[in-house]
Design a protein around this motif. Structure first.
Motif, PDB file in Angstrom:
ATOM      1  N   GLN A 240      -1.169 -27.314  46.279  1.00 30.30           N
ATOM      2  CA  GLN A 240      -2.004 -26.337  45.589  1.00 30.30           C
ATOM      3  C   GLN A 240      -1.485 -26.154  44.178  1.00 30.30           C
ATOM      4  O   GLN A 240      -0.296 -26.246  43.925  1.00 30.30           O
ATOM      5  CB  GLN A 240      -1.991 -25.002  46.321  1.00 30.30           C
ATOM      6  CG  GLN A 240      -2.619 -25.068  47.698  1.00 30.30           C
ATOM      7  CD  GLN A 240      -2.620 -23.712  48.389  1.00 30.30           C
ATOM      8  OE1 GLN A 240      -1.978 -22.785  47.932  1.00 30.30           O
ATOM      9  NE2 GLN A 240      -3.339 -23.623  49.488  1.00 30.30           N
ATOM     10  N   THR A 241      -2.380 -25.891  43.255  1.00 27.05           N
ATOM     11  CA  THR A 241      -2.011 -25.651  41.871  1.00 27.05           C
ATOM     12  C   THR A 241      -1.990 -24.159  41.625  1.00 27.05           C
ATOM     13  O   THR A 241      -2.927 -23.445  41.998  1.00 27.05           O
ATOM     14  CB  THR A 241      -3.022 -26.321  40.913  1.00 27.05           C
ATOM     15  OG1 THR A 241      -3.055 -27.719  41.209  1.00 27.05           O
ATOM     16  CG2 THR A 241      -2.629 -26.116  39.471  1.00 27.05           C
ATOM     17  N   LEU A 242      -0.910 -23.704  41.012  1.00 29.88           N
ATOM     18  CA  LEU A 242      -0.782 -22.290  40.687  1.00 29.88           C
ATOM     19  C   LEU A 242      -0.935 -22.128  39.181  1.00 29.88           C
ATOM     20  O   LEU A 242      -0.237 -22.778  38.397  1.00 29.88           O
ATOM     21  CB  LEU A 242       0.591 -21.773  41.123  1.00 29.88           C
ATOM     22  CG  LEU A 242       0.936 -20.339  40.752  1.00 29.88           C
ATOM     23  CD1 LEU A 242       0.002 -19.362  41.479  1.00 29.88           C
ATOM     24  CD2 LEU A 242       2.382 -20.031  41.096  1.00 29.88           C
TER      25      LEU A 242
END
Length: 57
Positions: A11-13
Motif C-alpha cells: 500500500q502507498t501512504l
C-alpha cells in the motif's frame, strides 16, 4: 516450520509535509550525517590505535 501467510498487496501512504517541516528535517538529516561521519572516523582511529582490542563485525 512456521505458518505460511499470503503476501499482502503493498500500500502507498501519502503524507503532507509543510515547507518549514521539510527544511527542518533536511537540516536534521545533514546534522546526523555529519555526526555519523565523525563517529565513523573516531571509530577508525580507535581501531588503528589498538588493533588487538578492536571489535570485528
Amino acid at each position: 516450520m512456521g505458518t505460511v501467510l499470503p503476501a499482502n498487496v503493498p500500500q502507498t501512504l501519502y503524507v503532507t509535509v509543510r515547507r518549514d517541516e521539510l527544511s527542518q528535517l533536511k537540516a536534521e538529516r545533514d546534522q546526523l550525517q555529519k555526526k555519523v561521519a565523525q563517529l565513523t572516523l573516531m571509530l577508525q582511529h580507535a581501531q588503528l590505535a589498538s588493533p588487538g582490542t578492536a571489535l570485528h563485525a
